[in-house]
Design a protein around this motif. Sequence first.
Motif, PDB file in Angstrom:
ATOM      1  N   ARG A 309       0.837  -1.209   0.000  1.00 55.74           N
ATOM      2  CA  ARG A 309       0.000   0.000   0.000  1.00 55.74           C
ATOM      3  C   ARG A 309       0.868   1.254   0.000  1.00 55.74           C
ATOM      4  O   ARG A 309       0.530   2.246  -0.643  1.00 55.74           O
ATOM      5  N   ALA A 310       1.981   1.191   0.697  1.00 51.95           N
ATOM      6  CA  ALA A 310       2.903   2.336   0.705  1.00 51.95           C
ATOM      7  C   ALA A 310       3.489   2.560  -0.681  1.00 51.95           C
ATOM      8  O   ALA A 310       3.663   3.707  -1.114  1.00 51.95           O
ATOM      9  N   ARG A 311       3.781   1.485  -1.400  1.00 50.54           N
ATOM     10  CA  ARG A 311       4.316   1.641  -2.756  1.00 50.54           C
ATOM     11  C   ARG A 311       3.286   2.242  -3.697  1.00 50.54           C
ATOM     12  O   ARG A 311       3.609   3.095  -4.531  1.00 50.54           O
ATOM     13  N   VAL A 312       2.038   1.804  -3.569  1.00 50.83           N
ATOM     14  CA  VAL A 312       0.978   2.380  -4.399  1.00 50.83           C
ATOM     15  C   VAL A 312       0.797   3.864  -4.075  1.00 50.83           C
ATOM     16  O   VAL A 312       0.656   4.701  -4.977  1.00 50.83           O
ATOM     17  N   ALA A 313       0.826   4.196  -2.783  1.00 50.53           N
ATOM     18  CA  ALA A 313       0.663   5.592  -2.373  1.00 50.53           C
ATOM     19  C   ALA A 313       1.788   6.459  -2.914  1.00 50.53           C
ATOM     20  O   ALA A 313       1.549   7.583  -3.403  1.00 50.53           O
ATOM     21  N   ARG A 314       3.018   5.970  -2.842  1.00 48.29           N
ATOM     22  CA  ARG A 314       4.148   6.733  -3.379  1.00 48.29           C
ATOM     23  C   ARG A 314       4.010   6.965  -4.877  1.00 48.29           C
ATOM     24  O   ARG A 314       4.330   8.046  -5.384  1.00 48.29           O
TER      25      ARG A 314
END
Length: 319
Positions: A309-314
Amino acid sequence: MRFLATDEQEAFAEAVDELVQDHGGAAVAQQWASGDHTAGLALWHSFGELGLAGLRVAEAEGGLGGSAADLAIVFERLGYHAAPGPYLESVALLPRLVDDEARSALIGDGAIATASVEGLAPAALDPDIATHRFAIGDGWIAPAVEFERIESLAPVRRLGRLVPGARTDLDVDQLAAALDEAALASAAMLLGAGERLLAEAVGYAKIREQFGKPIGEYQSLKHQLADVRVALSFARPLIWSAATTFDSSTRARDVSAAKIAAGDAARLAARTSLQVHGAIGYTAEHQLGLWVTLVPALASVWGTAAYHRARVARSILSA
């Protein structure tokens, strides 16, 4: 963009299904979990004859030259059958990272490769039966000189902590691509496991009777099973999208979205299937436990939901 399997891909998937069934079906994984590797190693050998080990290796190097979509097709079927062994490490992860000599050995008859990755998969799968063991860190890879057995949430996933030997530097982009390929394969396995859990739940709901009729006729149960069907059906196109755009600039975002969706859908399938089966689903003797324990184990490696989820957000925030 094609989100449907080709005739060739469907034939390969059917070949995977037939091989698993010929070797005993779910009994292969149950025996592996108990420590008996005989049927599982025979299945591994049969998959080797099929060319699975070289699925993502170029034809010029002796492999099949398969695409990321081929990888997703195959690993969905492996997840559906809870096929035991370090297939993900051998087929999806390591071919990109080892040198030509090691790659040739890995796709050879009888080779079984496993690996650990700092932060994403800190324990190696089945190091006791592997012929090749590798520890991977931030920009390096090393053959493992020894390992220490550790407990696993899933009995079919027998784990060990590797001790690395001499390290060799890795190209950062090459390592990132290999880790994304492993995450994509794990997403496909989660989808396959979720599909099997749904199939088991639907099948049991048709024969288990309560108050004089099959429990599958009760509306509340139908709604729960329908929710699982929707979740799995929504995860599938994300996996296909990640596979078909694997070599594009959106690879990291697409793979992460697929891993998140597949993990959430498979967890819902596991919870619902266990509820449908009731007390029988909790017994060690019932094969349902293979997938009920496999799903959370797979969801937590090759990037947790929070990591992806952090990668998608970035990706969204940097657009």
